[in-house]
Write a protein that holds these residues in place. Structure first.
Motif, mmCIF file in Angstrom:
data_model
loop_
_atom_site.group_PDB
_atom_site.id
_atom_site.type_symbol
_atom_site.label_atom_id
_atom_site.label_comp_id
_atom_site.label_asym_id
_atom_site.label_seq_id
_atom_site.Cartn_x
_atom_site.Cartn_y
_atom_site.Cartn_z
ATOM 1 N N THR A 8 0.854 -1.182 0.000
ATOM 2 C CA THR A 8 0.000 0.000 0.000
ATOM 3 C C THR A 8 0.887 1.228 0.000
ATOM 4 O OG1 THR A 8 -0.184 -0.032 2.413
ATOM 5 C CG2 THR A 8 -1.937 -1.137 1.162
ATOM 6 N N PRO A 12 -1.636 9.457 -3.720
ATOM 7 C CA PRO A 12 -2.946 9.464 -4.381
ATOM 8 C C PRO A 12 -2.896 8.544 -5.608
ATOM 9 C CG PRO A 12 -2.172 11.704 -3.966
ATOM 10 C CD PRO A 12 -1.030 10.789 -3.665
ATOM 11 N N PHE A 13 -4.043 8.107 -6.070
ATOM 12 C CA PHE A 13 -4.125 7.123 -7.138
ATOM 13 C C PHE A 13 -3.310 7.529 -8.370
ATOM 14 C CE2 PHE A 13 -6.184 5.376 -10.937
ATOM 15 C CZ PHE A 13 -6.083 4.018 -10.673
ATOM 16 N N GLU A 14 -3.531 8.692 -8.918
ATOM 17 C CA GLU A 14 -2.847 9.106 -10.155
ATOM 18 C C GLU A 14 -1.330 9.159 -9.981
ATOM 19 O OE1 GLU A 14 -4.119 9.178 -13.108
ATOM 20 O OE2 GLU A 14 -6.164 8.886 -12.396
ATOM 21 N N ALA A 16 0.348 7.363 -7.831
ATOM 22 C CA ALA A 16 0.774 5.968 -7.697
ATOM 23 C C ALA A 16 0.907 5.323 -9.078
ATOM 24 C CB ALA A 16 -0.207 5.192 -6.827
ATOM 25 N N ASP A 55 -11.193 3.787 -7.962
ATOM 26 C CA ASP A 55 -10.180 3.763 -9.018
ATOM 27 C C ASP A 55 -9.584 2.360 -9.092
ATOM 28 O OD1 ASP A 55 -10.306 6.536 -9.722
ATOM 29 O OD2 ASP A 55 -9.278 6.983 -7.835
ATOM 30 N N TYR A 56 -9.464 1.831 -10.315
ATOM 31 C CA TYR A 56 -8.961 0.467 -10.485
ATOM 32 C C TYR A 56 -8.373 0.354 -11.881
ATOM 33 C CZ TYR A 56 -8.920 -4.562 -9.373
ATOM 34 O OH TYR A 56 -8.548 -5.844 -9.072
ATOM 35 N N ILE A 87 -3.360 -1.322 -9.757
ATOM 36 C CA ILE A 87 -3.328 -0.146 -8.883
ATOM 37 C C ILE A 87 -4.793 0.173 -8.598
ATOM 38 C CG2 ILE A 87 -2.543 2.234 -8.570
ATOM 39 C CD1 ILE A 87 -1.078 0.658 -11.485
ATOM 40 N N ARG A 88 -5.148 0.198 -7.310
ATOM 41 C CA ARG A 88 -6.559 0.417 -6.976
ATOM 42 C C ARG A 88 -6.696 1.228 -5.697
ATOM 43 N NH1 ARG A 88 -8.051 -3.668 -3.163
ATOM 44 N NH2 ARG A 88 -6.510 -5.338 -3.088
ATOM 45 N N ARG A 89 -7.799 1.937 -5.636
ATOM 46 C CA ARG A 89 -8.091 2.726 -4.439
ATOM 47 C C ARG A 89 -9.597 2.778 -4.234
ATOM 48 N NH1 ARG A 89 -4.555 7.181 -2.055
ATOM 49 N NH2 ARG A 89 -5.776 7.948 -0.324
ATOM 50 N N THR A 96 -3.476 3.747 -1.394
ATOM 51 C CA THR A 96 -3.625 3.111 -2.693
ATOM 52 C C THR A 96 -2.974 1.736 -2.609
ATOM 53 O OG1 THR A 96 -3.577 5.252 -3.823
ATOM 54 C CG2 THR A 96 -3.068 3.304 -5.158
ATOM 55 N N THR A 97 -3.660 0.721 -3.086
ATOM 56 C CA THR A 97 -3.128 -0.639 -3.088
ATOM 57 C C THR A 97 -2.489 -0.918 -4.444
ATOM 58 O OG1 THR A 97 -4.819 -1.373 -1.526
ATOM 59 C CG2 THR A 97 -3.726 -3.087 -2.833
#
Length: 135
Positions: A8, A12-14, A16, A55-56, A87-89, A96-97
């Motif tokens: 993890t 933030p998603f973007e 990551a 997000d995925y 990559i997911r959140r 973010t995972t």
């Protein structure tokens, strides 16, 4: 054996996604495919499903040298290529995972002795990329 390596990140998603691409490239992987599951859910199932998912993104990462070794050793390994990186959140998540397929899965599915070496090398590179993301 766990079939995924998971970390993890507070990114933030973007951000990551950008870092994952950079770290994969530093380990000799290119991204051949990209599946935006959130966007697909939006289009096919509607906003409610997409927003529940969050997000995925699935990246199909390939290291050409390792792919060549795997396919030469066992042509059926193409069924497991490219290596998926997720990559997911979740909408309510604070992290973010990031997940990568554990290449040792190939060893369990192949009768070729050469696949162990390929899996070990791929594992080393994927784990190095994930480790750099933790830093």
């Amino acid at each position: 054996m766990n079939y995924a390596h998971t970390i993890t990140s507070a990114l933030p998603f973007e951000e990551a996604v950008t870092k994952v691409r950079e770290e994969l490239a530093s380990q000799g992987f290119g991204v051949l495919t990209e599946i935006d599951v959130h966007a697909t859910f939006t289009t096919k199932l509607g906003d409610e499903s997409a927003n529940a998912l969050g997000d995925y993104l699935i990246l199909g990462a390939c290291n050409p040298r390792l792919a060549e070794l795997a396919l030469t050793a066992d042509p059926d390994m193409g069924l497991l290529l490219p290596c998926n990186v997720v990559i997911r959140r979740d909408p309510s998540a604070t992290v973010t995972t990031i997940q990568a397929i554990n290449p040792q899965t190939m060893v369990q599915l192949s009768n070729s002795d050469k696949i162990q070496d390929v899996a070990d090398q791929a594992d080393t590179h994927l784990l190095a990329a994930l480790s750099a993301l933790k830093a």
